[in-house]
Design a protein around this motif. Sequence first.
Motif, PDB file in Angstrom:
ATOM      1  N   LEU A   1       0.820  -1.210   0.000  1.00  0.00           N
ATOM      2  CA  LEU A   1       0.000   0.000   0.000  1.00  0.00           C
ATOM      3  C   LEU A   1       0.856   1.263   0.000  1.00  0.00           C
ATOM      4  O   LEU A   1       0.581   2.216  -0.740  1.00  0.00           O
ATOM      5  CB  LEU A   1      -0.931  -0.004   1.218  1.00  0.00           C
ATOM      6  CG  LEU A   1      -1.990  -1.112   1.237  1.00  0.00           C
ATOM      7  CD1 LEU A   1      -2.779  -1.066   2.540  1.00  0.00           C
ATOM      8  CD2 LEU A   1      -2.927  -0.977   0.046  1.00  0.00           C
ATOM      9  N   VAL A   2       1.907   1.274   0.837  1.00  0.00           N
ATOM     10  CA  VAL A   2       2.787   2.443   0.890  1.00  0.00           C
ATOM     11  C   VAL A   2       3.476   2.647  -0.450  1.00  0.00           C
ATOM     12  O   VAL A   2       3.541   3.762  -0.980  1.00  0.00           O
ATOM     13  CB  VAL A   2       3.836   2.288   2.014  1.00  0.00           C
ATOM     14  CG1 VAL A   2       4.864   3.427   1.956  1.00  0.00           C
ATOM     15  CG2 VAL A   2       3.166   2.280   3.373  1.00  0.00           C
ATOM     16  N   ASN A   3       3.983   1.551  -1.019  1.00  0.00           N
ATOM     17  CA  ASN A   3       4.682   1.641  -2.303  1.00  0.00           C
ATOM     18  C   ASN A   3       3.741   2.066  -3.420  1.00  0.00           C
ATOM     19  O   ASN A   3       4.082   2.892  -4.268  1.00  0.00           O
ATOM     20  CB  ASN A   3       5.323   0.293  -2.642  1.00  0.00           C
ATOM     21  CG  ASN A   3       6.250   0.370  -3.827  1.00  0.00           C
ATOM     22  OD1 ASN A   3       5.815   0.300  -4.965  1.00  0.00           O
ATOM     23  ND2 ASN A   3       7.530   0.514  -3.565  1.00  0.00           N
ATOM     24  N   MET A   4       2.534   1.538  -3.436  1.00  0.00           N
ATOM     25  CA  MET A   4       1.573   1.827  -4.488  1.00  0.00           C
ATOM     26  C   MET A   4       1.108   3.277  -4.468  1.00  0.00           C
ATOM     27  O   MET A   4       1.041   3.938  -5.500  1.00  0.00           O
ATOM     28  CB  MET A   4       0.347   0.915  -4.348  1.00  0.00           C
ATOM     29  CG  MET A   4       0.546  -0.511  -4.791  1.00  0.00           C
ATOM     30  SD  MET A   4      -0.827  -1.560  -4.266  1.00  0.00           S
ATOM     31  CE  MET A   4      -2.225  -0.678  -4.965  1.00  0.00           C
ATOM     32  N   PHE A   5       0.789   3.780  -3.272  1.00  0.00           N
ATOM     33  CA  PHE A   5       0.101   5.054  -3.183  1.00  0.00           C
ATOM     34  C   PHE A   5       0.979   6.241  -2.779  1.00  0.00           C
ATOM     35  O   PHE A   5       0.567   7.398  -2.965  1.00  0.00           O
ATOM     36  CB  PHE A   5      -1.071   4.942  -2.205  1.00  0.00           C
ATOM     37  CG  PHE A   5      -2.133   3.988  -2.653  1.00  0.00           C
ATOM     38  CD1 PHE A   5      -2.885   4.247  -3.788  1.00  0.00           C
ATOM     39  CD2 PHE A   5      -2.363   2.813  -1.963  1.00  0.00           C
ATOM     40  CE1 PHE A   5      -3.861   3.366  -4.220  1.00  0.00           C
ATOM     41  CE2 PHE A   5      -3.341   1.919  -2.385  1.00  0.00           C
ATOM     42  CZ  PHE A   5      -4.089   2.199  -3.514  1.00  0.00           C
ATOM     43  N   LEU A   6       2.171   5.980  -2.226  1.00  0.00           N
ATOM     44  CA  LEU A   6       2.976   7.094  -1.729  1.00  0.00           C
ATOM     45  C   LEU A   6       4.318   7.277  -2.422  1.00  0.00           C
ATOM     46  O   LEU A   6       4.867   8.391  -2.416  1.00  0.00           O
ATOM     47  CB  LEU A   6       3.220   6.926  -0.218  1.00  0.00           C
ATOM     48  CG  LEU A   6       1.980   6.998   0.679  1.00  0.00           C
ATOM     49  CD1 LEU A   6       2.381   6.816   2.140  1.00  0.00           C
ATOM     50  CD2 LEU A   6       1.240   8.313   0.486  1.00  0.00           C
ATOM     51  N   LEU A   7       4.873   6.214  -3.015  1.00  0.00           N
ATOM     52  CA  LEU A   7       6.212   6.316  -3.588  1.00  0.00           C
ATOM     53  C   LEU A   7       6.318   7.427  -4.626  1.00  0.00           C
ATOM     54  O   LEU A   7       7.275   8.210  -4.627  1.00  0.00           O
ATOM     55  CB  LEU A   7       6.643   4.981  -4.196  1.00  0.00           C
ATOM     56  CG  LEU A   7       8.042   4.972  -4.854  1.00  0.00           C
ATOM     57  CD1 LEU A   7       9.114   5.363  -3.846  1.00  0.00           C
ATOM     58  CD2 LEU A   7       8.344   3.607  -5.452  1.00  0.00           C
ATOM     59  N   GLY A   8       5.349   7.509  -5.526  1.00  0.00           N
ATOM     60  CA  GLY A   8       5.387   8.547  -6.558  1.00  0.00           C
ATOM     61  C   GLY A   8       5.431   9.946  -5.967  1.00  0.00           C
ATOM     62  O   GLY A   8       6.144  10.831  -6.458  1.00  0.00           O
ATOM     63  N   TYR A   9       4.702  10.142  -4.861  1.00  0.00           N
ATOM     64  CA  TYR A   9       4.686  11.452  -4.217  1.00  0.00           C
ATOM     65  C   TYR A   9       5.996  11.735  -3.484  1.00  0.00           C
ATOM     66  O   TYR A   9       6.418  12.891  -3.388  1.00  0.00           O
ATOM     67  CB  TYR A   9       3.502  11.550  -3.258  1.00  0.00           C
ATOM     68  CG  TYR A   9       2.176  11.602  -3.981  1.00  0.00           C
ATOM     69  CD1 TYR A   9       1.818  12.708  -4.742  1.00  0.00           C
ATOM     70  CD2 TYR A   9       1.297  10.528  -3.928  1.00  0.00           C
ATOM     71  CE1 TYR A   9       0.611  12.747  -5.419  1.00  0.00           C
ATOM     72  CE2 TYR A   9       0.091  10.554  -4.602  1.00  0.00           C
ATOM     73  CZ  TYR A   9      -0.255  11.669  -5.340  1.00  0.00           C
ATOM     74  OH  TYR A   9      -1.445  11.705  -6.017  1.00  0.00           O
ATOM     75  N   PHE A  10       6.631  10.675  -2.961  1.00  0.00           N
ATOM     76  CA  PHE A  10       7.942  10.863  -2.338  1.00  0.00           C
ATOM     77  C   PHE A  10       8.945  11.359  -3.380  1.00  0.00           C
ATOM     78  O   PHE A  10       9.772  12.237  -3.105  1.00  0.00           O
ATOM     79  CB  PHE A  10       8.445   9.555  -1.716  1.00  0.00           C
ATOM     80  CG  PHE A  10       7.673   9.109  -0.504  1.00  0.00           C
ATOM     81  CD1 PHE A  10       7.059  10.026   0.317  1.00  0.00           C
ATOM     82  CD2 PHE A  10       7.571   7.760  -0.183  1.00  0.00           C
ATOM     83  CE1 PHE A  10       6.344   9.619   1.444  1.00  0.00           C
ATOM     84  CE2 PHE A  10       6.865   7.339   0.936  1.00  0.00           C
ATOM     85  CZ  PHE A  10       6.254   8.267   1.755  1.00  0.00           C
TER      86      PHE A  10
END
Length: 228
Positions: A82-91
Motif C-alpha cells: 500500500l505504501v509503495n503503491m500510493f505514496l512512492l510517486g509522491y515521495f
Amino acid sequence: MKGKRRQLVMGIILVFAANVILGLGIALLRLSGFGTDPYTCMNLGISGRLNMNFGTYQMLLNALLFIPVFILDRRSFGVGALVNMFLLGYFVEFFMYVFSCMGITIEGLAGSLGIRILVLFAGIGVVCFGIALYLFCDLGAAPYDRLSVIVETYSHGRIPFRWARVCLDIFSAVVGIAMGAVVGIGTVIIAFFTGPVVSFFRERVIEKMFGDLKGQASNRSWPSPHNM
C-alpha cells in the motif's frame, strides 16, 4: 504478543522509511539525466504525455495493476504494498521539489558530466538500499514487483522469474521511449545490476542492522538476486 506487536510496528516504520529512501534514490536518478528504472521511465513518459502529475499517475496505475495481482497472488498484499503503491510517486515528487528549491535541477546539471555520473551512482546505491530494506520488512510488495513471480508460478517454472522480469522491463522501457521518456545508461545499469547490489545490502548491511528486530531475519525466504 508484545514482541509480535513491536515487530509489526517497527516493520511499518521501516517500510515507510524504505519507500522514502526509494523516493530519494529515484529523484537522484532523474536528476542525473541518464535515465531511471524501466517502470519509472514508462510512468514518467505516459504521465508527461497525459500532462498528469507523476505521483498521481503511478498511484492510479498501481491500483489498476493491483486488482489482477491480488486475485492471482494474495501474498502480495500488505502495508508495504500500500505504501509503495500510493505514496512512492509522491515521495519522488517531494524530493524533486526539494532539490529544485536548492537550485539543483536536471537542466542545471546538464553541463556537468562528472557530477551527473556521481549523482547516477549515488541514486543507484540509494535505490538498492531502499529495495533491500523494503523487502526485508516482508509486508507486501508492489504489483509490478510481483508480476514476474506470478508468470513464473503459473507457467510452472517454464518461464523463469529472471526472463519474465527482463521482458517486463524491456516492455516498460520501450513504452517509455515511445512516450518520450529518457532511457539512458542508468536504465541499463539498473536493469542488470540491481539484483546483486540489493543482495549485498541485504546480506551485509540490512540484516546486521535490523536482524534482531525480526528475530529470524537470516532465515527468511528472500528473492534470488534477479528477483528485483
